[in-house]
Motif scaffolding. Sequence first.
Motif, PDB file in Angstrom:
ATOM      1  N   ASP A 196       0.840  -1.201   0.000  1.00 28.86           N
ATOM      2  CA  ASP A 196       0.000   0.000   0.000  1.00 28.86           C
ATOM      3  C   ASP A 196       0.875   1.251   0.000  1.00 28.86           C
ATOM      4  OD1 ASP A 196      -1.725   2.129   0.613  1.00 28.86           O
ATOM      5  OD2 ASP A 196      -3.103   0.809   1.690  1.00 28.86           O
ATOM      6  N   LEU A 197       0.969   1.901  -1.148  1.00 27.87           N
ATOM      7  CA  LEU A 197       1.812   3.094  -1.289  1.00 27.87           C
ATOM      8  C   LEU A 197       1.340   4.222  -0.385  1.00 27.87           C
ATOM      9  CD1 LEU A 197       4.163   4.422  -2.808  1.00 27.87           C
ATOM     10  CD2 LEU A 197       2.538   5.092  -4.593  1.00 27.87           C
ATOM     11  N   GLN A 198       0.003   4.343  -0.202  1.00 24.05           N
ATOM     12  CA  GLN A 198      -0.523   5.406   0.642  1.00 24.05           C
ATOM     13  C   GLN A 198      -0.112   5.210   2.098  1.00 24.05           C
ATOM     14  OE1 GLN A 198      -1.908   8.226  -0.446  1.00 24.05           O
ATOM     15  NE2 GLN A 198      -1.702   8.857   1.691  1.00 24.05           N
ATOM     16  N   LEU A 199      -0.098   3.958   2.585  1.00 21.71           N
ATOM     17  CA  LEU A 199       0.342   3.692   3.951  1.00 21.71           C
ATOM     18  C   LEU A 199       1.817   4.046   4.123  1.00 21.71           C
ATOM     19  CD1 LEU A 199      -1.337   0.302   4.962  1.00 21.71           C
ATOM     20  CD2 LEU A 199      -1.809   2.590   5.865  1.00 21.71           C
ATOM     21  N   GLN A 200       2.626   3.737   3.120  1.00 24.22           N
ATOM     22  CA  GLN A 200       4.054   4.084   3.190  1.00 24.22           C
ATOM     23  C   GLN A 200       4.227   5.593   3.299  1.00 24.22           C
ATOM     24  OE1 GLN A 200       5.970   2.279  -0.233  1.00 24.22           O
ATOM     25  NE2 GLN A 200       4.669   0.479  -0.004  1.00 24.22           N
TER      26      GLN A 200
END
Length: 463
Positions: A196-200
Amino acid sequence: FKFEGTLRTYQEEGVRFLQYMTDRNSNVILADEMGLGKTVQLLALLASRKKRGMAPALIVCPASLTENWAREAGRFVPEFKVAVPGDGTERNALWKTLPEYDLLILSYAAARLSGDKLKHYSFSFVVLDEAQHIKNPGSSNAKNCKSIDAAHRIVLTGTPLENSPEDLWSIFDFLQPGMLGSLPAFRRYYSNIKNDLQLQRDLAARIAPFVKRRTKAMVATDLPPKLERTVYCTMEPEQRALYNAVLEEGRKQLRKLSKEDSRGNATVFTTLLRLRQICCHPALLPEGEGKGVPSAKMELLLELLHEHFDSNHKVLMFSQFTSLLALAIPQLEKEEIPFEYLDGSTRNRQQRVDHFNSDPAIPLFLLSLKAGGTGLNLTSADTVIIYDPWWNPAVELQAADRTHRIGQTRAVSSLKLVVRDSIEEKILALQEKKQEIFDSVIDSPEAAANALSIEELRFLLEA
């Protein structure tokens, strides 16, 4: 207190960051890449903020670095009264006079053993060096460090995220308790951070104000380039036959076990270890199983050493196996190659380092990766040989940074020795995934990975 030294521009910026944040009661990480002078920046901060009569500052660091901290303090803040108690007797004698000191330096073990005493004192600063020692929040090291009372807390580490985002949670639990929530909640929220790029991006944004990180590429334009190269060799027929037999036996054992059977984990690790030992030198196998079987990599090492010595290069050779270093010594003596040696049992570390750095007649330093990977300045060398690769790239990078750091005036070569068609080639593939863990949160949120899983370990045994 006066700071005796000259800071580079990026170091001055680092000190200003530390001053600004601690003045506002924010506790922070100085995460500069290895070799950029985190120790110097911290000492400059203490010199600028500590006043006479103020409570002492406490440095907690690996035992191998206590002497280095004392030497650097004597060099850059000579007015500081520094305590570096060695054994329990010295520590017990210290407590009554502790307020007279400006700086106390303890190893993680000594701090843990002194926990009952430390709780009676409040420090101006408590600084954790190489803070991966508290990455496990349930460990006694982590619990003890988090119980120390201090006006300001600082973490120094070039690798704040060695294995998983949870390491970072533990560090921030020391710095800013509660900032990242409870550990169970953190685990739930970031459980899919790998994909999950948004979580990163979310985690990177939350910690960014409290982390100062510079790489050599960003700030140290006067450093010579580091040339990285993988050098391959092919096993001898007898060595290959032994390797294949151990590999097939490991696969056979795995096929008998279900994925849920925990005994499979032990089987995997035992087989992986034996395969790595055969790649390094079959003589490393227990009970003499590999006795008399030649090692293609040891032959390659000797060739490379002679090649480099003929060109007047000084070499650092790292291995994770102290038993491998012991096997190399008779070969080096036979070839009449002078060398220095350091592993976890070496007591006069700094004397060995000084001897190697000052004597041009000693072209080689043998070091165990664990004992020699941090806290040593070996800029007299310009070549690093990693004898056996491991799947944590941060560890190998620290080894190379023993010589590729401020003060180096020559191009540095970093050579990694790898056996073809072996577990070592798969380790290189896993290293790329491990590097992504660090990049995803600290350097750029675009990359992603997770800690090494048992499935990845099984992958190493696949055909």
